[in-house]
Design a protein around this motif. Structure first.
Motif, PDB file in Angstrom:
ATOM      1  N   ASN A  96       2.709   4.525  21.099  1.00  0.00           N
ATOM      2  CA  ASN A  96       3.905   5.120  21.697  1.00  0.00           C
ATOM      3  C   ASN A  96       4.970   5.290  20.638  1.00  0.00           C
ATOM      4  N   GLY A  97       6.152   5.698  21.066  1.00  0.00           N
ATOM      5  CA  GLY A  97       7.226   5.940  20.117  1.00  0.00           C
ATOM      6  C   GLY A  97       7.638   4.713  19.337  1.00  0.00           C
ATOM      7  N   GLY A  98       7.367   3.519  19.902  1.00  0.00           N
ATOM      8  CA  GLY A  98       7.710   2.286  19.210  1.00  0.00           C
ATOM      9  C   GLY A  98       6.553   1.661  18.466  1.00  0.00           C
ATOM     10  N   LEU A  99       5.371   2.259  18.559  1.00  0.00           N
ATOM     11  CA  LEU A  99       4.187   1.710  17.900  1.00  0.00           C
ATOM     12  C   LEU A  99       3.385   2.872  17.330  1.00  0.00           C
ATOM     13  N   THR A 100       3.554   3.122  16.037  1.00  0.00           N
ATOM     14  CA  THR A 100       2.921   4.266  15.389  1.00  0.00           C
ATOM     15  C   THR A 100       1.465   3.968  15.064  1.00  0.00           C
ATOM     16  N   GLN A 101       0.724   4.998  14.633  1.00  0.00           N
ATOM     17  CA  GLN A 101      -0.687   4.817  14.295  1.00  0.00           C
ATOM     18  C   GLN A 101      -0.895   3.782  13.194  1.00  0.00           C
ATOM     19  N   PRO A 102      -0.159   3.808  12.068  1.00  0.00           N
ATOM     20  CA  PRO A 102      -0.357   2.772  11.046  1.00  0.00           C
ATOM     21  C   PRO A 102      -0.077   1.368  11.584  1.00  0.00           C
ATOM     22  N   GLU A 103       0.990   1.233  12.402  1.00  0.00           N
ATOM     23  CA  GLU A 103       1.293  -0.073  12.974  1.00  0.00           C
ATOM     24  C   GLU A 103       0.196  -0.512  13.935  1.00  0.00           C
ATOM     25  N   LEU A 104      -0.328   0.438  14.677  1.00  0.00           N
ATOM     26  CA  LEU A 104      -1.400   0.133  15.619  1.00  0.00           C
ATOM     27  C   LEU A 104      -2.647  -0.344  14.882  1.00  0.00           C
ATOM     28  N   ASP A 105      -2.994   0.326  13.791  1.00  0.00           N
ATOM     29  CA  ASP A 105      -4.167  -0.070  13.013  1.00  0.00           C
ATOM     30  C   ASP A 105      -4.023  -1.494  12.479  1.00  0.00           C
ATOM     31  N   THR A 106      -2.844  -1.797  11.937  1.00  0.00           N
ATOM     32  CA  THR A 106      -2.580  -3.144  11.424  1.00  0.00           C
ATOM     33  C   THR A 106      -2.638  -4.166  12.551  1.00  0.00           C
ATOM     34  N   SER A 107      -2.078  -3.800  13.701  1.00  0.00           N
ATOM     35  CA  SER A 107      -2.065  -4.708  14.848  1.00  0.00           C
ATOM     36  C   SER A 107      -3.474  -5.014  15.323  1.00  0.00           C
ATOM     37  N   ARG A 108      -4.348  -4.013  15.330  1.00  0.00           N
ATOM     38  CA  ARG A 108      -5.713  -4.221  15.799  1.00  0.00           C
ATOM     39  C   ARG A 108      -6.463  -5.171  14.867  1.00  0.00           C
ATOM     40  N   VAL A 109      -6.276  -5.014  13.566  1.00  0.00           N
ATOM     41  CA  VAL A 109      -6.919  -5.913  12.612  1.00  0.00           C
ATOM     42  C   VAL A 109      -6.430  -7.336  12.831  1.00  0.00           C
ATOM     43  N   THR A 110      -5.114  -7.495  13.005  1.00  0.00           N
ATOM     44  CA  THR A 110      -4.537  -8.820  13.244  1.00  0.00           C
ATOM     45  C   THR A 110      -5.072  -9.425  14.525  1.00  0.00           C
TER      46      THR A 110
END
Length: 550
Positions: free
Chosen positions: A377-391
């Motif tokens: 969403n607007g507060g969670l971009t694709q790069p942030e999402l990718d990092t979050s999934r790995v974490t």
């Protein structure tokens, strides 16, 4: 290795006959000159001499055959005639007889088995939950799960859906449910807050939206329920809470809040009649009410611990927002699951804060934990999402990944979910946690097909266009119709302009209530003499008559 030639058609005599070293070592079709010398035969790699019932060589061979028949390792026995292989149950980790049948026959999972084997502790408690012995779920979140424009929040919807999956009749997933919803003591406008409070908002309370009351102040909540639970804070400087069934009604409890500073304390009422009740809470001295849970046959209690702007770090630094409460539920033995659903506001801290919060939760409970990964969403971009999934995957807890099933759900402003978006969020999590994904989908489809829910139809992009004949908006009860942007509706201030050639008004039966500040209500009414008056009422002052029918 011994070479024994057995021809079924000719060698049907099971008895053994003398065999010499020479003809044993002569291969079929070869002469004795080709045979190995007798010296090549040893007791280590072959047998020599006669096999007779009384001979010692026969006993040795039969022992070997018996060992083969008994198998080894996971093999228990082999039947040479039928080809049946019997495996040892312990060696192959087989379940006890009837285990699989019991799972399939479970009333919670008709026709299926649990969906998440890595949430076995939760599954067992969910299946065992009853109205008399419910199971608790703590939902640690931010505004994605708290947004409640035009209907319940996603957290409240999850409360309904899990109860529907547990067989609670009142828990219509998205429509006209009569199952009362959990609320914060003092949230923003909408269904996530207690009906009224004279207190001051507290962001460090359990759930992040408590109400601090001073001497004589009152908090009320109205719900059709057969019981209530109230979460409150204790502090050495605090006074008492008097809880009544209605203003001036029966005193249900007087709670002394002067104790060690701690949030997440829990009071539970006795059984009440199945009717509308007004929970009336009066403060003597300073006190704080944090969450209210009305119950009505409730089997799963989803506690919303979240507020707009909350970060994962907030819950680590302030145990009062969730950890204290988790510890209380764990001590009571009712906690089944803790879901961490933060992340949208974390930015670069997600990779360090999520593992830290999960560890902090593990320090106060042994209940299952799960991690909900937000949709993009607007507060969670694709790069942030990718990092979050790995974490998330490295955290070692079950992952409920909304980004792979709803990468871009309906929102009101590019980030916060609209009604359909909240339904998708809650339905996905309910499908995972209930162990019945097909049932969850069928319940949702049935409710929406019947037109139930806060919004049954939504058209985005170019808007909604209808043509040909009159158009009606039908509701089963009187209600407001708002026009505007998602943010305007979220803030309670519809910001659209309505263009029309004319507007028709039917007479009201009386003067409407005064609107909120900065608003006005235009309406028509009878002047008492059979004449229609066009009137306007502002937030303050008397009704103004614009014109009267001549």
């Amino acid at each position: 290795m011994t070479d024994i030639i057995f021809t079924p058609a000719a060698d049907d005599d099971p008895s053994f006959t003398p065999t010499t070293t020479t003809n044993h070592n002569t291969l079929p079709g070869r002469s004795t000159a080709d045979a190995h010398p007798a010296s090549a035969i040893t007791t280590d790699n072959d047998w020599n001499g006669n096999l007779t019932a009384a001979g010692t060589n026969l006993a040795a061979v039969l022992d070997v055959i018996d060992d083969l028949a008994l198998g080894g390792g996971a093999v228990d026995s082999v039947n040479g005639e039928t080809g049946t292989v019997v495996l040892d149950a312990a060696d192959v980790d087989a379940d006890a007889s009837g285990t699989a049948a019991a799972l399939i026959a479970s009333p919670v999972h008709p026709g299926g088995v649990p969906y998440r084997a890595d949430l076995a502790g939760w599954q067992a408690k969910f299946e065992a939950a009853t109205a008399e012995a419910p199971v608790d779920v703590v939902l640690i979140t931010d505004s994605l799960w708290e947004t409640a424009t035009l209907g319940p929040s996603a957290g409240q919807m999850l409360h309904r859906m899990l109860n529907a999956a547990a067989g609670v009749y009142q828990a219509d997933p998205i429509g006209t449910s009569t199952l009362p919803l959990p609320v914060h003591a003092q949230a923003g406008p909408g269904p996530t807050s207690a009906t009224s409070t004279q207190g001051t908002a507290s962001t460090t309370a359990t759930g992040g939206q408590g109400s601090t009351l001073t001497d004589g102040q009152v908090l009320t909540h109205v719900a059709t329920a057969t019981g209530f639970l109230v979460v409150y804070r204790t502090d050495p400087s605090y006074g008492t809470l008097t809880i009544r069934d209605g203003a001036g009604g029966t005193v249900l409890a007087t709670i002394n809040c002067a104790a060690a500073a701690r949030s997440g304390n829990l009071w539970t009422s006795g059984a009440l009649s199945d009717a509308s009740h007004t929970l009336h809470i009066t403060s003597t001295g300073t006190t704080r009410v944090e969450l209210i849970m009305p119950t009505r046959g409730t089997r799963v209690r989803v506690w919303p611990c979240g507020r707009a702007g909350a970060t994962t770090d907030d819950y680590i630094d302030n145990p009062s927002q969730a950890l204290d409460f988790i510890g209380k539920l764990d001590a009571a033995g009712t906690l089944g699951l803790v879901i961490v659903g933060t992340g949208t506001n974390d930015d670069a801290e997600y990779a360090t804060d999520i593992p830290a919060l999960l560890a902090a939760i593990a320090n106060v409970t042994t209940a299952d934990r799960a991690l909900w990964l937000p949709y993009m969403n607007g507060g969670l971009t694709q790069p942030e999402l990718d990092t979050s999934r790995v974490t998330a995957r490295a955290a070692g807890v079950p992952l409920i990944d909304a980004s792979v099933v709803a990468d871009q759900i309906g929102t009101i402003d590019g980030t916060h979910p609209n009604t359909q978006g909240r339904v998708v969020m809650a339905s996905h999590v309910s499908a995972v946690l209930s162990g019945d994904p097909i049932g969850a989908a069928v319940r949702l489809a049935g409710a929406m097909a019947a037109g139930r829910g806060a919004i049954s139809t939504q058209v985005q992009e170019s808007g909604l266009m209808m043509g040909g004949g009159d158009t009606y908006m039908l509701r089963t009860a009187a209600a407001r119709v708002g026009f505007g942007t998602g943010l305007g509706l979220l803030l309670g201030s519809p910001d659209a302009q309505i263009d029309a050639r004319y507007v028709g008004l039917n007479e009201a039966s009386g003067d409407p209530s005064a609107p909120a500040a900065n608003g006005a209500v235009v309406y028509t009414k009878d002047n008492g003499a059979g004449k229609t008056q066009l009137c306007v009422r502002f937030a303050t002052g008397a009704v103004q008559v614009i014109a009267t029918q001549p």
